[in-house]
Design an enzyme around this catalytic site. Structure first.
Site, PDB file in Angstrom:
ATOM      1  N   CYS A  67       1.629  -5.577  12.931  1.00 31.53           N
ATOM      2  CA  CYS A  67       0.374  -5.084  12.352  1.00 31.53           C
ATOM      3  C   CYS A  67      -0.857  -5.692  12.989  1.00 31.53           C
ATOM      4  O   CYS A  67      -1.857  -4.993  13.223  1.00 31.53           O
ATOM      5  CB  CYS A  67       0.356  -5.314  10.844  1.00 31.53           C
ATOM      6  SG  CYS A  67       0.356  -7.070  10.353  1.00 31.53           S
ATOM      7  N   HIS A 105      -0.552  -9.242   6.432  1.00 36.52           N
ATOM      8  CA  HIS A 105      -0.692  -7.868   6.905  1.00 36.52           C
ATOM      9  C   HIS A 105      -2.158  -7.551   7.170  1.00 36.52           C
ATOM     10  O   HIS A 105      -3.040  -7.943   6.400  1.00 36.52           O
ATOM     11  CB  HIS A 105      -0.133  -6.878   5.888  1.00 36.52           C
ATOM     12  CG  HIS A 105      -0.121  -5.460   6.373  1.00 36.52           C
ATOM     13  ND1 HIS A 105       0.617  -5.063   7.468  1.00 36.52           N
ATOM     14  CD2 HIS A 105      -0.771  -4.346   5.947  1.00 36.52           C
ATOM     15  CE1 HIS A 105       0.435  -3.767   7.678  1.00 36.52           C
ATOM     16  NE2 HIS A 105      -0.419  -3.322   6.771  1.00 36.52           N
ATOM     17  N   ASP A 120      -3.520   2.929   8.457  1.00 34.67           N
ATOM     18  CA  ASP A 120      -2.596   1.839   8.777  1.00 34.67           C
ATOM     19  C   ASP A 120      -1.527   2.340   9.742  1.00 34.67           C
ATOM     20  O   ASP A 120      -0.628   3.087   9.358  1.00 34.67           O
ATOM     21  CB  ASP A 120      -1.953   1.317   7.489  1.00 34.67           C
ATOM     22  CG  ASP A 120      -1.238  -0.003   7.694  1.00 34.67           C
ATOM     23  OD1 ASP A 120      -0.980  -0.377   8.852  1.00 34.67           O
ATOM     24  OD2 ASP A 120      -0.941  -0.674   6.684  1.00 34.67           O
TER      25      ASP A 120
END
Length: 270
Positions: A67, A105, A120
């Protein structure tokens, strides 16, 4: 930011305008080009969150990333195209791990059409399109996704079939960049980190999603779900290239650890 190189990497033309159709198309193209993967952590190589290092790894060397890298790169691309982007800190499975999960994250909020949208591309390809930052659910085949508010937090959830949801919590506020940097370091060094313990590669291409966890290759799509147990190091290297476009012959050196981890988790299959 070399936009031409990025768009060549994802096989997409430079879009004409920063609108929702463009954002949706770019998410799909990005997800199809870059797998979520932790192979550098498994290989003992440091993972940098510096923008130039991310660009070199994902675009120039045609790798994937997690991420911090994926949303880091995508956020810079969107900003260069004229989108209003804000980085946010999330906590994966915060309802289980508590506040210690926060910062593990990185996601994005894009302001578009006078409202915020959750974007995302770094959660393994579960989210396929922008989601309005409002309570609701959507079908992103093969997953069901949802946003809801829980005790002052936003929670993103993804679910496959009747399985339990996988989630992360966040607040609509600018990311704590120092926390993200610290957590990125911890996740690649601490023995209890799931990225240290397990080889993980995931990728969405349209409505098909492929996952490699250790030696188990899972493919989900319109026809359902299939599983394959990789037999040896050669198969590992072959499937990394066939399924994810990753040419990493050195991954063969991970096989003994992958096999030992699988035996520990699934002794009946050892």
């Amino acid at each position: 930011m070399d936009l031409q190189a990025y768009f060549a990497r994802i096989g997409h033309d430079v879009p004409p305008a920063p609108d929702r159709a463009t954002l949706t198309a770019l998410m799909g193209a990005h997800l199809a080009a870059f797998p979520f993967e932790n192979l550098d952590v498994q290989l003992g190589r440091p993972v940098s969150i510096e923008p130039d290092a991310i660009f070199d790894k994902l675009v120039v060397r045609r790798r994937g990333g997690w991420c911090f890298e994926q949303n880091g790169l995508f956020g810079r691309v969107l900003e260069a195209l004229g989108f209003e982007v804000r980085r946010i800190s999330g906590g994966v499975m915060r309802q289980v791990h508590g506040e210690a999960a926060m910062g593990n994250h990185l996601a994005l909020v894009v302001t578009l059409e006078d409202r915020p949208w959750l974007v995302d591309v770094g959660f393994g390809g579960m989210q396929a399109a922008p989601l309005p930052l409002a309570p609701g659910s959507a079908r992103h085949p093969p997953y069901d996704v949802a946003l809801r508010q829980v005790d002052g937090w936003w929670r993103f959830e993804e679910r496959y079939g009747e399985g339990d949801p996988f989630s992360y919590d966040f607040q609509d506020a600018p990311a704590d960049e120092a926390l993200l940097a610290r957590r990125c370091g911890e996740l690649q060094r601490q023995p209890e980190s799931p990225f240290v313990q397990n080889l993980v590669v995931l990728q969405r291409r349209g409505d098909r999603h492929t996952t490699l966890r250790g030696r188990v290759l899972t493919e989900r799509g319109p026809a359902g779900e299939t599983h394959m147990l990789l037999p040896d190091a050669e198969a590992l290297v072959e499937q990394l290239e066939r399924c994810f476009g990753l040419q990493l012959p050195e991954a063969a050196g991970l096989w003994d650890g992958v096999r030992a981890r699988h035996a520990a988790l699934f002794p009946d299959e050892a």
